[in-house]
Design a protein around this motif. Structure first.
Motif, PDB file in Angstrom:
ATOM      1  N   LEU A  89     -37.092  45.883  -1.794  1.00 18.31           N
ATOM      2  CA  LEU A  89     -35.534  46.028  -1.491  1.00 18.31           C
ATOM      3  C   LEU A  89     -34.778  45.943  -2.879  1.00 18.31           C
ATOM      4  CD1 LEU A  89     -35.192  44.063   1.763  1.00 18.31           C
ATOM      5  CD2 LEU A  89     -35.849  46.577   1.531  1.00 18.31           C
ATOM      6  N   HIS A  90     -33.574  46.398  -2.667  1.00 18.52           N
ATOM      7  CA  HIS A  90     -32.917  46.283  -3.767  1.00 18.52           C
ATOM      8  C   HIS A  90     -32.131  45.018  -3.878  1.00 18.52           C
ATOM      9  CE1 HIS A  90     -29.039  46.775  -1.112  1.00 18.52           C
ATOM     10  NE2 HIS A  90     -29.840  47.664  -0.560  1.00 18.52           N
ATOM     11  N   ALA A  94     -29.947  43.454  -1.105  1.00 21.98           N
ATOM     12  CA  ALA A  94     -30.419  43.518   0.280  1.00 21.98           C
ATOM     13  C   ALA A  94     -29.913  42.524   1.390  1.00 21.98           C
ATOM     14  CB  ALA A  94     -31.937  43.734   0.386  1.00 21.98           C
ATOM     15  N   ASN A 132     -35.624  49.195   5.937  1.00 15.88           N
ATOM     16  CA  ASN A 132     -35.265  50.373   5.404  1.00 15.88           C
ATOM     17  C   ASN A 132     -33.983  50.758   4.929  1.00 15.88           C
ATOM     18  OD1 ASN A 132     -37.488  52.530   6.676  1.00 15.88           O
ATOM     19  ND2 ASN A 132     -36.963  50.985   8.637  1.00 15.88           N
ATOM     20  N   GLN A 133     -33.196  49.546   4.682  1.00 16.90           N
ATOM     21  CA  GLN A 133     -32.039  49.518   3.824  1.00 16.90           C
ATOM     22  C   GLN A 133     -32.111  50.321   2.189  1.00 16.90           C
ATOM     23  OE1 GLN A 133     -30.082  45.744   2.920  1.00 16.90           O
ATOM     24  NE2 GLN A 133     -31.892  44.750   4.081  1.00 16.90           N
ATOM     25  N   THR A 134     -31.073  50.648   1.904  1.00 16.03           N
ATOM     26  CA  THR A 134     -30.999  51.100   0.635  1.00 16.03           C
ATOM     27  C   THR A 134     -29.699  51.029   0.123  1.00 16.03           C
ATOM     28  OG1 THR A 134     -30.292  53.640   0.883  1.00 16.03           O
ATOM     29  CG2 THR A 134     -32.571  53.244   0.842  1.00 16.03           C
ATOM     30  N   GLU A 135     -29.362  51.130  -1.273  1.00 10.76           N
ATOM     31  CA  GLU A 135     -27.784  51.086  -1.596  1.00 10.76           C
ATOM     32  C   GLU A 135     -27.027  52.041  -0.968  1.00 10.76           C
ATOM     33  OE1 GLU A 135     -27.690  48.923  -5.694  1.00 10.76           O
ATOM     34  OE2 GLU A 135     -29.059  50.452  -6.030  1.00 10.76           O
ATOM     35  N   ASP A 136     -27.660  53.091  -0.636  1.00 13.94           N
ATOM     36  CA  ASP A 136     -26.689  54.285   0.150  1.00 13.94           C
ATOM     37  C   ASP A 136     -26.547  54.047   1.547  1.00 13.94           C
ATOM     38  OD1 ASP A 136     -26.322  55.357  -2.739  1.00 13.94           O
ATOM     39  OD2 ASP A 136     -28.349  56.584  -2.245  1.00 13.94           O
ATOM     40  N   LYS A 186     -31.884  54.023   6.066  1.00 20.33           N
ATOM     41  CA  LYS A 186     -32.758  55.231   6.460  1.00 20.33           C
ATOM     42  C   LYS A 186     -33.432  55.121   7.735  1.00 20.33           C
ATOM     43  CE  LYS A 186     -36.330  56.201   3.904  1.00 20.33           C
ATOM     44  NZ  LYS A 186     -37.184  56.494   2.800  1.00 20.33           N
ATOM     45  N   TYR A 237     -29.584  58.963   8.673  1.00 18.00           N
ATOM     46  CA  TYR A 237     -29.300  57.584   7.814  1.00 18.00           C
ATOM     47  C   TYR A 237     -27.853  56.960   8.551  1.00 18.00           C
ATOM     48  CZ  TYR A 237     -31.115  57.651   3.385  1.00 18.00           C
ATOM     49  OH  TYR A 237     -31.947  57.576   1.978  1.00 18.00           O
ATOM     50  N   ARG A 240     -24.686  55.107   7.487  1.00 12.72           N
ATOM     51  CA  ARG A 240     -23.764  54.997   6.140  1.00 12.72           C
ATOM     52  C   ARG A 240     -22.648  54.275   6.572  1.00 12.72           C
ATOM     53  NH1 ARG A 240     -26.437  59.939   4.154  1.00 12.72           N
ATOM     54  NH2 ARG A 240     -27.613  59.572   2.455  1.00 12.72           N
TER      55      ARG A 240
END
Length: 424
Positions: free
Chosen positions: A137-138, A141, A402-406, A409, A422, A424
């Protein structure tokens, strides 16, 4: 519930199984069961003898009256009256002894399968399968309760306002994702041959007793006291009780059902990250699978259920492991249970999402669920059930892994159900 003849004929085996569960005072309780059963059978013999003598006298009395020997008939009538009093007293003793025996049997858990490892707690459970890799994860997170707040998916505070802690409100895409999971699980189960079934969410006491939640878990169930009904802690109860007091035909096997239900559990509250957010709730959604099986096929059926849940978690792209529960962690009614746990990357811990269990004849004996074999003899069926799946921790792992910086997902398998890729 264990059968008396089985206990009588396999006492040492039963005691060894209870020892694997770390069941206290096992020998004293088993000895009390056997002594109470012996008393019950001796009372039954006396009762049968008394009733037979009473019936014989009644016939004699009738014959004497017909032949004009009223005096002799009246003497026998007095004796017959005494026998009726004795029979009534014996019947009351029999009923009381039978109730005592039943209460004792209700306290004894199922005997673990030979595949169940020894151990006293979850620390002794045995991991038998693991698949998937934890995502990287980023750096920013978040755990799912923070993601739910950030994207307005689940409102825990609003649920607390409406009802109390442990009753979340799903909103917007959070509600859509929840519904998507339910529909996906049901479609997956029906495609595998399980019949979709909608059942009541409240059950009577007999249903709770039949599958073993009562009296064992009475304090964990919400009780509507005026109507004496219980909110279900699992769909297993109403689905399995469809077959209570049934005599099935052998050719009906296997019977495979699936159903979606909300579940309600009065679990004692505690604090900390391990119970935050969706990790422990008083109300949650679950899709269940239930099988009624021929005894010769239940072990194979259990492995098939395990493979089925594996496929679901693989399609959701969640890292998971399968755990064989040790004797000390095994549920009261189960003889063999495999737990499924998914890995939550943001919490850095495993979360239980399913239990798949074989109860063999334990529930069937309580349910009086039998079938006629080819020889026409009545036999107890085997029952099995599994979560396919419980939603809260699956949803938590999907959000976190499934989290991203954007944004978050959506797993590909769910996109046709959600209508979006997504969050968002």
């Amino acid at each position: 519930m264990l059968q008396i003849p089985f206990i009588r004929e396999n006492k040492e085996y039963v005691l060894a199984g209870l020892a694997k569960r770390s069941y206290k005072n096992a020998e004293a309780i088993i000895d009390k069961v056997l002594a109470t059963d012996e008393l019950k059978r001796s009372i039954q013999v006396k009762l049968d003898t008394t009733l037979a003598e009473s019936n014989f006298l009644n016939k004699e009395i009738g014959s004497l009256y017909k032949s004009g020997e009223a005096q002799k008939a009246n003497v026998l009538k007095e004796k017959s009256a005494q026998l009726k009093v004795s029979a009534k007293e014996l019947q009351e003793q029999f009923n009381k002894t039978e109730d005592t025996l039943l209460d004792l049997l209700y306290t004894i858990p199922n005997i673990p399968n030979t595949r169940v490892p020894s151990g006293s707690s979850e620390e002794d459970n045995e991991t038998v399968f693991e698949e998937g890799e934890s995502p990287s994860l980023h750096k920013n997170a978040l755990p799912h309760w923070e993601l739910a707040k950030k994207y307005n998916l689940i409102d825990f505070e609003l649920g607390n306002k409406i009802t109390g802690a442990g009753f979340p409100v799903y909103r917007g895409k959070g509600a859509r994702l929840q519904r998507a999971l339910i529909n996906y699980f049901l479609d997956k189960n029906t495609a595998a041959g399980y019949e979709e079934t909608q059942v009541p969410h409240l059950v009577n006491e007999a249903s709770g007793m039949g599958t073993g939640q009562l009296p064992d878990k009475e304090g964990q169930m919400y009780h509507a006291t005026i109507d004496d009904l219980y909110l279900i802690p699992t769909g297993e109860i109403p689905l399995t009780n469809i077959f209570r007091d049934e005599l099935l035909k052998e050719e009906m096997f296997p019977i495979c059902l699936t159903g979606y239900t909300p579940c309600f559990r009065r679990e004692a509250g505690s604090y900390g990250a391990h119970v935050r957010g969706l990790n422990r709730l008083h109300q949650f959604d679950k899709v269940e699978i239930v099988r009624i099986e021929h005894p010769e096929k239940s072990s194979e059926a259990l492995e098939g259920m395990v493979d089925h849940v594996k496929e679901i978690l693989k399609e959701l792209n969640l890292p998971y492991r399968v755990v064989n529960l040790c004797g000390g962690d095994l549920g009261f009614t189960a003889c063999l249970t495999y737990d499924f746990e998914v890995f939550s990357a943001a919490q850095d811990r495993w979360l239980e999402v399913s239990s798949v269990s074989n109860f063999e004849t334990f529930q069937a004996n309580r349910l009086k669920l039998r079938y006629k074999n080819k020889e026409g003899k009545s036999q107890l069926a085997h029952t099995l059930n599994g979560s396919s799946l419980a939603l809260p921790r699956v949803l938590a792992a999907i959000l976190e892994n499934n989290q991203t910086e954007d944004g978050i997902k959506i797993p590909e398998i769910l996109r046709s159900y959600t209508g979006f890729d997504y969050i968002r």
